[in-house]
Design a protein around this motif. Sequence first.
Motif, PDB file in Angstrom:
ATOM      1  N   GLN A  45      53.824  42.848  52.674  1.00 45.12           N
ATOM      2  CA  GLN A  45      53.373  43.944  51.813  1.00 45.12           C
ATOM      3  C   GLN A  45      53.770  43.698  50.362  1.00 45.12           C
ATOM      4  N   GLU A  46      55.005  43.266  50.157  1.00 48.17           N
ATOM      5  CA  GLU A  46      55.480  43.022  48.802  1.00 48.17           C
ATOM      6  C   GLU A  46      54.757  41.828  48.168  1.00 48.17           C
ATOM      7  N   CYS A  47      54.561  40.789  48.943  1.00 45.38           N
ATOM      8  CA  CYS A  47      53.878  39.598  48.419  1.00 45.38           C
ATOM      9  C   CYS A  47      52.406  39.890  48.128  1.00 45.38           C
ATOM     10  N   GLN A  48      51.790  40.752  48.915  1.00 44.86           N
ATOM     11  CA  GLN A  48      50.397  41.130  48.671  1.00 44.86           C
ATOM     12  C   GLN A  48      50.271  41.811  47.312  1.00 44.86           C
ATOM     13  N   GLN A  49      51.184  42.714  47.014  1.00 43.00           N
ATOM     14  CA  GLN A  49      51.152  43.407  45.727  1.00 43.00           C
ATOM     15  C   GLN A  49      51.408  42.442  44.569  1.00 43.00           C
ATOM     16  N   LEU A  50      52.380  41.558  44.748  1.00 48.49           N
ATOM     17  CA  LEU A  50      52.685  40.581  43.697  1.00 48.49           C
ATOM     18  C   LEU A  50      51.511  39.628  43.464  1.00 48.49           C
ATOM     19  N   ALA A  51      50.867  39.208  44.533  1.00 52.52           N
ATOM     20  CA  ALA A  51      49.724  38.294  44.407  1.00 52.52           C
ATOM     21  C   ALA A  51      48.555  38.975  43.699  1.00 52.52           C
ATOM     22  N   ALA A  52      48.338  40.248  43.984  1.00 52.51           N
ATOM     23  CA  ALA A  52      47.257  40.988  43.312  1.00 52.51           C
ATOM     24  C   ALA A  52      47.525  41.081  41.811  1.00 52.51           C
ATOM     25  N   GLN A  53      48.777  41.289  41.447  1.00 53.17           N
ATOM     26  CA  GLN A  53      49.130  41.339  40.026  1.00 53.17           C
ATOM     27  C   GLN A  53      48.966  39.972  39.376  1.00 53.17           C
ATOM     28  N   ALA A  54      49.379  38.937  40.080  1.00 55.86           N
ATOM     29  CA  ALA A  54      49.327  37.583  39.522  1.00 55.86           C
ATOM     30  C   ALA A  54      47.903  37.081  39.342  1.00 55.86           C
ATOM     31  N   SER A  55      46.987  37.502  40.201  1.00 58.88           N
ATOM     32  CA  SER A  55      45.621  36.987  40.155  1.00 58.88           C
ATOM     33  C   SER A  55      44.733  37.736  39.162  1.00 58.88           C
ATOM     34  N   GLY A  56      45.114  38.921  38.772  1.00 57.29           N
ATOM     35  CA  GLY A  56      44.315  39.698  37.839  1.00 57.29           C
ATOM     36  C   GLY A  56      43.265  40.569  38.497  1.00 57.29           C
ATOM     37  N   GLY A  57      43.031  40.415  39.779  1.00 60.55           N
ATOM     38  CA  GLY A  57      42.027  41.227  40.479  1.00 60.55           C
ATOM     39  C   GLY A  57      40.647  40.615  40.394  1.00 60.55           C
ATOM     40  N   THR A  58      39.998  40.485  41.522  1.00 60.68           N
ATOM     41  CA  THR A  58      38.692  39.824  41.587  1.00 60.68           C
ATOM     42  C   THR A  58      37.636  40.552  40.762  1.00 60.68           C
ATOM     43  N   ALA A  59      37.529  41.864  40.888  1.00 55.92           N
ATOM     44  CA  ALA A  59      36.483  42.607  40.180  1.00 55.92           C
ATOM     45  C   ALA A  59      36.674  42.525  38.673  1.00 55.92           C
ATOM     46  N   LYS A  60      37.914  42.669  38.220  1.00 61.19           N
ATOM     47  CA  LYS A  60      38.195  42.596  36.786  1.00 61.19           C
ATOM     48  C   LYS A  60      37.854  41.213  36.246  1.00 61.19           C
ATOM     49  N   GLU A  61      38.292  40.178  36.944  1.00 58.65           N
ATOM     50  CA  GLU A  61      38.024  38.808  36.500  1.00 58.65           C
ATOM     51  C   GLU A  61      36.527  38.498  36.541  1.00 58.65           C
ATOM     52  N   ALA A  62      35.839  39.010  37.540  1.00 56.26           N
ATOM     53  CA  ALA A  62      34.394  38.786  37.631  1.00 56.26           C
ATOM     54  C   ALA A  62      33.676  39.450  36.464  1.00 56.26           C
TER      55      ALA A  62
END
Length: 131
Positions: A45-62
């Motif tokens: 759960q914690e790594c999922q949240q950290l990974a989402a922050q690190a990646s910037g979010g698919t929709a935003k980046e798209a």
Amino acid sequence: MNKLSICIALTGAVLLSGCASQTGWTPTVDTYNDPRASRLNQDMQECQQLAAQASGGTAKEAAIGGGVGAVAGAAGGAMLGAIAGNAGTGAALGAVVGGLGGAGQQGLESDKRYKSAYNNCLSGRGHRVIR
């Protein structure tokens, strides 16, 4: 007409990128002889949240990639359209194609960063991630 085409392209690209979004994917972890197996759910759960922050979010980046691609595509399309005799139509078509391509590329890159960050986070916490 040009603005409408660009809006349609960007909206479509963002919706398509959502199909390859980060939700629902989890890494495969080998818990055999893992002394930290009892912490796996919390770590995931914690790594999922950290990974989402690190990646910037698919929709935003798209959306960012779609905007950049639309501008670049419009410029290239206008040049080709001018050669063919109609710069406006060329710019509109270029914006649509560039927007879709840019959004798709950025969405895929964001998803790749998400998965890598998720795997690295779990590995850093001592879990064996199957890659």
